[in-house]
Design a protein around this motif. Structure first.
Motif, PDB file in Angstrom:
ATOM      1  N   ARG A 249       0.884  -1.234  -0.053  1.00 57.46           N
ATOM      2  CA  ARG A 249       0.060  -0.019  -0.122  1.00 57.46           C
ATOM      3  C   ARG A 249       0.939   1.388   0.112  1.00 57.46           C
ATOM      4  O   ARG A 249       0.235   2.314  -0.348  1.00 57.46           O
ATOM      5  CB  ARG A 249      -0.914  -0.075   1.411  1.00 57.46           C
ATOM      6  CG  ARG A 249      -2.195  -0.940   1.044  1.00 57.46           C
ATOM      7  CD  ARG A 249      -2.827  -0.867   2.421  1.00 57.46           C
ATOM      8  NE  ARG A 249      -3.991  -1.912   2.209  1.00 57.46           N
ATOM      9  CZ  ARG A 249      -5.299  -1.563   1.538  1.00 57.46           C
ATOM     10  NH1 ARG A 249      -5.430  -0.339   1.043  1.00 57.46           N
ATOM     11  NH2 ARG A 249      -6.027  -2.222   1.525  1.00 57.46           N
ATOM     12  N   ASN A 338      -7.656  -8.862  -0.866  1.00 56.25           N
ATOM     13  CA  ASN A 338      -8.967  -8.655  -0.525  1.00 56.25           C
ATOM     14  C   ASN A 338      -8.985  -7.924   0.732  1.00 56.25           C
ATOM     15  O   ASN A 338     -10.265  -7.314   1.205  1.00 56.25           O
ATOM     16  CB  ASN A 338      -9.823  -9.883  -0.735  1.00 56.25           C
ATOM     17  CG  ASN A 338      -9.874 -10.477  -1.891  1.00 56.25           C
ATOM     18  OD1 ASN A 338     -10.158  -9.850  -2.810  1.00 56.25           O
ATOM     19  ND2 ASN A 338      -9.676 -11.606  -1.966  1.00 56.25           N
ATOM     20  N   ASP A 340      -8.798  -5.117   3.310  1.00 53.27           N
ATOM     21  CA  ASP A 340      -8.906  -3.589   3.386  1.00 53.27           C
ATOM     22  C   ASP A 340      -7.990  -2.937   4.153  1.00 53.27           C
ATOM     23  O   ASP A 340      -7.248  -3.794   4.860  1.00 53.27           O
ATOM     24  CB  ASP A 340     -10.626  -3.306   3.860  1.00 53.27           C
ATOM     25  CG  ASP A 340     -10.654  -3.384   5.350  1.00 53.27           C
ATOM     26  OD1 ASP A 340      -9.578  -3.889   5.981  1.00 53.27           O
ATOM     27  OD2 ASP A 340     -11.950  -3.455   5.488  1.00 53.27           O
ATOM     28  N   ARG A 341      -7.828  -1.741   4.349  1.00 53.22           N
ATOM     29  CA  ARG A 341      -6.597  -1.156   4.994  1.00 53.22           C
ATOM     30  C   ARG A 341      -6.708  -1.691   6.313  1.00 53.22           C
ATOM     31  O   ARG A 341      -5.524  -1.815   6.868  1.00 53.22           O
ATOM     32  CB  ARG A 341      -6.525   0.283   4.692  1.00 53.22           C
ATOM     33  CG  ARG A 341      -5.418   1.127   5.439  1.00 53.22           C
ATOM     34  CD  ARG A 341      -5.481   2.827   5.126  1.00 53.22           C
ATOM     35  NE  ARG A 341      -4.364   3.154   5.560  1.00 53.22           N
ATOM     36  CZ  ARG A 341      -3.819   3.431   6.886  1.00 53.22           C
ATOM     37  NH1 ARG A 341      -4.872   3.383   8.049  1.00 53.22           N
ATOM     38  NH2 ARG A 341      -2.811   4.035   7.052  1.00 53.22           N
ATOM     39  N   THR A 342      -7.579  -1.575   6.942  1.00 53.80           N
ATOM     40  CA  THR A 342      -7.690  -1.880   8.439  1.00 53.80           C
ATOM     41  C   THR A 342      -7.405  -3.260   8.744  1.00 53.80           C
ATOM     42  O   THR A 342      -6.497  -3.566   9.464  1.00 53.80           O
ATOM     43  CB  THR A 342      -9.109  -1.715   9.112  1.00 53.80           C
ATOM     44  OG1 THR A 342      -9.580  -0.255   9.093  1.00 53.80           O
ATOM     45  CG2 THR A 342      -9.027  -2.184  10.558  1.00 53.80           C
ATOM     46  N   TYR A 344      -5.578  -5.126   6.772  1.00 56.49           N
ATOM     47  CA  TYR A 344      -4.184  -5.232   6.350  1.00 56.49           C
ATOM     48  C   TYR A 344      -3.325  -4.817   7.377  1.00 56.49           C
ATOM     49  O   TYR A 344      -2.328  -5.625   7.645  1.00 56.49           O
ATOM     50  CB  TYR A 344      -4.008  -4.719   4.904  1.00 56.49           C
ATOM     51  CG  TYR A 344      -2.825  -4.466   4.491  1.00 56.49           C
ATOM     52  CD1 TYR A 344      -2.269  -5.436   3.793  1.00 56.49           C
ATOM     53  CD2 TYR A 344      -1.862  -3.352   4.547  1.00 56.49           C
ATOM     54  CE1 TYR A 344      -0.773  -5.413   3.462  1.00 56.49           C
ATOM     55  CE2 TYR A 344      -0.540  -3.238   4.045  1.00 56.49           C
ATOM     56  CZ  TYR A 344      -0.172  -4.328   3.244  1.00 56.49           C
ATOM     57  OH  TYR A 344       1.134  -4.437   2.922  1.00 56.49           O
TER      58      TYR A 344
END
Length: 401
Positions: A249, A338, A340-342, A344
């Motif tokens: 990211r 798949n 999401d940021r949280t 991950y």
């Protein structure tokens, strides 16, 4: 770094007693020799010649006496030395009567301008021995030690007829490239670990997580090798044992693991938790980040995260302490595109931060340190069991580092 040795049996206590008696008896009995004259200094190279000479060198000072030991060490230093770690520890090792000691002199940001130099040393432990001596003292004018500020990053320490200048590591202006920092993150400052590895210290406001990001703009000090051929995003440092995750990211490498053997050995590779950027964090910024996660600590810590009225400092430890490399397997799930940021970053922040007892005066080579070897992010594991590296423990802010 923890130095505690379990002594749960009568035999262990007897062994410790005999070891202490033998070692202290040797202080007076060690024969004089000329081996130390044979020491040859070659920068970047360790010679067995020096190892043997150091082990056999005669010492005239009493290692149990803190001021005699301090004078011996200060007199051995050149007129000016460099303090690399960002919590301002000047580390050293020395040998006395066949025993190796480790320690530090620290110019703590909290009281160095008040004329204080923290001094600690202890006998190094190995799997086959135990600690026989540990000493710590905050030295000041009452001890005959004068600490003078020459410049923002330069201090002069004088004792008797000896003066040594300590050059602190001036990392002013060290900033991460924009790609290394997410919009939700604050850059708190540069970290220079005693291992020689440099980091950027970040705080994620959204997820309330601290992060150590590898400074790849500095001089390379390790070789990173993929954990496995089919998982190149997990990288292991061949020199340090530090484990990084190639963050998809952001263009950066996150510290996700430190070898627990090094944590228990209290050596230079025990992780950057004890080298926060004390000289560079803006006033109150670190405390504000801590309080976002632990608001209950508002009246209990100062701006540097040091507990008020008691020994201890808030510990940032957002990585695992692993025994075996296969404990890194749990990070495979973080590769899932798949997430999401949280999810991950929760996956990558296994171990999150906790507090653990740490005396302000001692370094992780000092007497006041506690908890480094006895517990990691998962607490004490039962014999024969391995912690799950991907499982984030609960952190209620109630323990101390």
């Amino acid at each position: 770094m923890q130095k505690h040795i379990p002594q749960s049996t009568r035999g262990a206590r007897r062994l410790r007693y005999l070891a202490v008696a033998a070692a202290l008896g040797a202080l007076a009995a060690w024969p004089a020799s000329a081996e130390e004259k044979a020491v040859v200094t070659v920068p970047g190279i360790s010679l067995n010649q020096n190892f043997v000479a150091g082990a056999r060198a005669a010492r005239s000072f009493n290692v149990e006496d803190r001021m005699e030991t301090f004078e011996f060490l200060l007199r051995a230093l050149p007129p000016k030395v460099k303090v690399y770690p960002t919590e301002n520890y000047f580390y050293f090792t020395f040998k006395h009567s066949g025993m190796e000691y480790a320690g530090n002199m620290r110019l703590d940001v909290g009281d160095r301008d008040d004329g204080v130099l923290h001094f600690a040393y202890f006998s190094k432990t190995e799997p086959w021995n135990m600690e026989i001596l540990s000493q710590y003292k905050a030295l000041n004018a009452e001890d005959g030690v004068k600490v003078e500020k020459v410049d923002d990053f330069l201090y002069r320490v004088t004792y008797k007829d000896i003066s040594v200048e300590f050059q602190l590591n001036d990392l002013t202006g060290v900033e991460p490239p924009a790609a290394r920092v997410a919009p939700q993150e604050d850059y708190l400052g540069p970290v220079f670990d005693e291992s020689g590895v440099e980091f950027y210290f970040l705080f994620d406001r959204e997820l309330k997580q601290f992060r150590f990001v590898l400074n790849e703009e500095g001089t390379p000090s390790d070789i990173l090798v993929p954990y496995s051929e089919d998982t190149p995003v997990i990288l292991v440092g061949m020199r340090t044992g530090f484990v990084f995750f190639d963050d998809r990211r952001q263009d950066r490498k996150l510290l996700i693991g430190v070898n627990r053997v090094n944590v228990e050995a209290n050596n230079y590779f025990d992780g950057p938790f004890d080298q926060l950027p004390d000289n560079f964090m803006r006033h109150g910024e670190f405390k504000a980040a801590i309080l976002q996660k632990h608001p209950s600590l508002k009246d209990e810590i100062d701006d540097h995260g040091v507990f008020i009225g008691q020994d201890g400092r808030f510990l940032v430890n957002p990585y695992i302490n692993y025994y075996r490399l296969n404990q890194l397997d749990s990070f495979y799930r973080c590769i899932d595109p798949n997430l999401d940021r949280t999810a991950y970053y929760n996956c990558l922040t296994a171990g999150d931060d906790e507090e653990r007892g740490k005396g302000l005066g001692a370094s992780h080579n000092g007497e006041d340190e506690s908890g480094y070897g006895d517990e990691n992010a998962y607490g004490d594991e039962p014999a024969g069991e391995e912690p799950d590296a991907g499982e984030e423990p609960e952190d209620d802010g109630s323990t101390a580092r």
